[in-house]
Enzyme design. Structure first.
Site, PDB file in Angstrom:
ATOM      1  N   HIS A  53     -39.207  -5.378  40.402  1.00 59.49           N
ATOM      2  CA  HIS A  53     -38.384  -5.608  39.229  1.00 59.49           C
ATOM      3  C   HIS A  53     -38.291  -4.326  38.412  1.00 59.49           C
ATOM      4  O   HIS A  53     -39.029  -3.360  38.641  1.00 59.49           O
ATOM      5  CB  HIS A  53     -38.961  -6.751  38.401  1.00 59.49           C
ATOM      6  CG  HIS A  53     -38.787  -8.089  39.062  1.00 59.49           C
ATOM      7  ND1 HIS A  53     -39.074  -9.278  38.414  1.00 59.49           N
ATOM      8  CD2 HIS A  53     -38.374  -8.433  40.310  1.00 59.49           C
ATOM      9  CE1 HIS A  53     -38.826 -10.291  39.233  1.00 59.49           C
ATOM     10  NE2 HIS A  53     -38.414  -9.805  40.386  1.00 59.49           N
ATOM     11  N   GLU A  55     -39.073  -3.318  35.402  1.00 57.65           N
ATOM     12  CA  GLU A  55     -40.236  -2.814  34.691  1.00 57.65           C
ATOM     13  C   GLU A  55     -41.242  -2.170  35.650  1.00 57.65           C
ATOM     14  O   GLU A  55     -41.780  -1.081  35.376  1.00 57.65           O
ATOM     15  CB  GLU A  55     -40.938  -3.959  33.937  1.00 57.65           C
ATOM     16  CG  GLU A  55     -40.033  -4.686  32.963  1.00 57.65           C
ATOM     17  CD  GLU A  55     -39.384  -5.915  33.561  1.00 57.65           C
ATOM     18  OE1 GLU A  55     -39.379  -6.958  32.899  1.00 57.65           O
ATOM     19  OE2 GLU A  55     -38.868  -5.832  34.706  1.00 57.65           O
ATOM     20  N   SER A 171       7.790 -17.101  46.023  1.00 60.06           N
ATOM     21  CA  SER A 171       7.101 -17.010  44.729  1.00 60.06           C
ATOM     22  C   SER A 171       6.846 -15.578  44.284  1.00 60.06           C
ATOM     23  O   SER A 171       6.255 -15.360  43.228  1.00 60.06           O
ATOM     24  CB  SER A 171       5.762 -17.756  44.800  1.00 60.06           C
ATOM     25  OG  SER A 171       4.920 -17.184  45.776  1.00 60.06           O
ATOM     26  N   ARG A 187      -9.629  -9.545  39.184  1.00 57.52           N
ATOM     27  CA  ARG A 187     -10.177  -9.710  40.535  1.00 57.52           C
ATOM     28  C   ARG A 187     -11.390  -8.806  40.742  1.00 57.52           C
ATOM     29  O   ARG A 187     -12.388  -9.202  41.342  1.00 57.52           O
ATOM     30  CB  ARG A 187      -9.124  -9.344  41.587  1.00 57.52           C
ATOM     31  CG  ARG A 187      -8.049 -10.362  41.868  1.00 57.52           C
ATOM     32  CD  ARG A 187      -7.144  -9.824  42.961  1.00 57.52           C
ATOM     33  NE  ARG A 187      -6.066 -10.723  43.316  1.00 57.52           N
ATOM     34  CZ  ARG A 187      -5.175 -10.463  44.253  1.00 57.52           C
ATOM     35  NH1 ARG A 187      -5.232  -9.312  44.918  1.00 57.52           N
ATOM     36  NH2 ARG A 187      -4.216 -11.332  44.531  1.00 57.52           N
ATOM     37  N   THR A 199      -1.823 -20.569  51.547  1.00 51.94           N
ATOM     38  CA  THR A 199      -1.480 -19.306  50.892  1.00 51.94           C
ATOM     39  C   THR A 199      -1.732 -18.124  51.815  1.00 51.94           C
ATOM     40  O   THR A 199      -0.923 -17.192  51.885  1.00 51.94           O
ATOM     41  CB  THR A 199      -2.297 -19.146  49.597  1.00 51.94           C
ATOM     42  OG1 THR A 199      -1.928 -20.182  48.681  1.00 51.94           O
ATOM     43  CG2 THR A 199      -2.058 -17.792  48.957  1.00 51.94           C
ATOM     44  N   PRO A 272      -1.099 -24.103  44.198  1.00 48.39           N
ATOM     45  CA  PRO A 272      -1.266 -25.374  43.487  1.00 48.39           C
ATOM     46  C   PRO A 272      -2.267 -26.327  44.130  1.00 48.39           C
ATOM     47  O   PRO A 272      -3.016 -27.004  43.422  1.00 48.39           O
ATOM     48  CB  PRO A 272       0.154 -25.969  43.511  1.00 48.39           C
ATOM     49  CG  PRO A 272       1.053 -24.792  43.658  1.00 48.39           C
ATOM     50  CD  PRO A 272       0.313 -23.819  44.511  1.00 48.39           C
ATOM     51  N   SER A 276      -5.566 -27.234  42.017  1.00 52.74           N
ATOM     52  CA  SER A 276      -5.683 -28.622  41.590  1.00 52.74           C
ATOM     53  C   SER A 276      -6.961 -29.254  42.110  1.00 52.74           C
ATOM     54  O   SER A 276      -7.616 -30.044  41.416  1.00 52.74           O
ATOM     55  CB  SER A 276      -4.467 -29.418  42.064  1.00 52.74           C
ATOM     56  OG  SER A 276      -3.267 -28.878  41.536  1.00 52.74           O
TER      57      SER A 276
END
Length: 346
Positions: A53, A55, A171, A187, A199, A272, A276
């Protein structure tokens, strides 16, 4: 005793060091050791699960006894449990550190409580220094701790009349260049970008984060959900990060697997149907709705069924920001009924 100017400067440096560590199951943490005059003795940061870690990393750079009487500046409360490594609070005590300054409390049921252990050993502790910057750094990690899953943002672009595409399916582009540039910047801050096979096949997106033609230094992992096969020559298969494919329909299982892979923030950009589905499943913390001043009409709405049968069941939003982007307008909003990640030390 309130944090000194040198301690606050060191905290800013520790936050910068934390960013050198990977985003994963463990938080990004930075640490700096100062002597009584505020001079830096050593620096450290966490390099991933199973490694020292922050520290302990800083302490390892000093000879035995060299940290006695020093001040430790840490971006997160020193941990108080033994996992693959020992408790950092005890390591600081054993090293003779006299004072610990940190930004945020550790929310873990097992890992929290380091400050109490330190005080019990006579170490002076100051909490809540530079909390705003630390919260920004660890926001998505805190979400994972509180909710048990990554922070999820659902994004879509729509016409003024709520359509995501024309009736022929086209689109690109509903929104203008300023909106598209904003999407790419967002992104780049996500661990994964998620689309459905529809898509991926119809639009053949690269799913990269770009400034024009130049890739941002950090890239989200492309994730595709759906049973259909994505073509071998699809643009996303040339992504700098190895794509992940899920054919199973259970979004909760998929999100859990992504969490287990160390992903803290998911960016849903899949059209969509997928947007959704995430909303209907209650797997959304934030929405980004890019609205363009254009009318399309037709049946290709931006959202489908999200499980709302009547107005009394409407999913209410809390709009954090309205952002003008050229001729477009972006609504940045939270789901009012979504559980919110909370941090202490603020």
């Amino acid at each position: 005793m309130a944090a000194s100017s040198a301690e606050r400067q060191a905290m800013s440096r520790a936050l910068a060091l934390a960013l050198r560590g990977p985003r994963g199951v463990n938080p990004q943490v930075g640490a700096i050791l100062l002597d009584a005059d505020g001079t830096v003795l050593a620096e450290g940061w966490h390099r991933g699960a199973g490694t020292a870690h922050a520290e302990v990393d800083a302490l390892s750079k000093l000879d035995a006894g060299a940290a006695r009487g020093a001040t430790a500046i840490v971006t997160l409360e020193p941990c108080n449990h033994t996992g693959r490594t020992g408790p950092c609070a005890q390591a600081l005590i054993d090293a003779g550190v006299a004072r610990v300054v940190y930004a945020l409390d550790d929310p873990g049921a097992l890992s929290g409580g380091g400050a109490e252990r330190l005080r019990g050993a006579g170490v002076e502790v100051e909490a809540g220094v530079e909390t705003e910057a630390a919260q920004a750094l660890l926001e998505s990690w805190f979400t994972v701790q509180r909710l048990g899953r990554p922070e999820i943002t659902v994004k879509w672009a729509q016409s003024l009349d709520g359509r995501a595409a024309a009736d022929d399916g086209s689109s690109q582009w509903i929104t203008g260049p300023a909106s598209r540039a904003d999407v790419h910047r967002r992104r780049a801050s996500a661990d994964a970008i998620i689309v459905g096979t529809g898509t991926a096949i119809a639009d053949d997106p690269a799913l990269t984060a770009r400034d024009g033609d130049t890739l941002f230094p950090t890239q989200p992992v492309p994730v595709v959900i759906g049973a259909r096969e994505v073509p071998a020559d699809a643009a996303l298969r040339r992504h700098p990060r190895e794509p992940l494919f899920y054919s199973g329909p259970d979004l909760h299982d998929i999100v859990a697997d992504l969490r287990d892979r160390g992903m803290h923030s998911l960016f849903i950009e899949g059209g969509p149907t997928l947007a959704s589905a995430f909303l209907a499943a209650g797997l959304a913390d934030r929405v980004l709705a890019y609205v363009a001043p254009v009318l399309l009409g037709g049946s290709r709405v931006a959202l489908n069924d999200i499980g709302v049968a009547s107005i009394t069941e409407a999913r209410r939003l809390v709009v954090d920001e309205w952002v003008p982007l050229g001729d477009d307008l972006l609504a940045v909003a939270r789901l009012a009924d979504a559980p919110q990640a909370q941090t202490k030390g603020s």
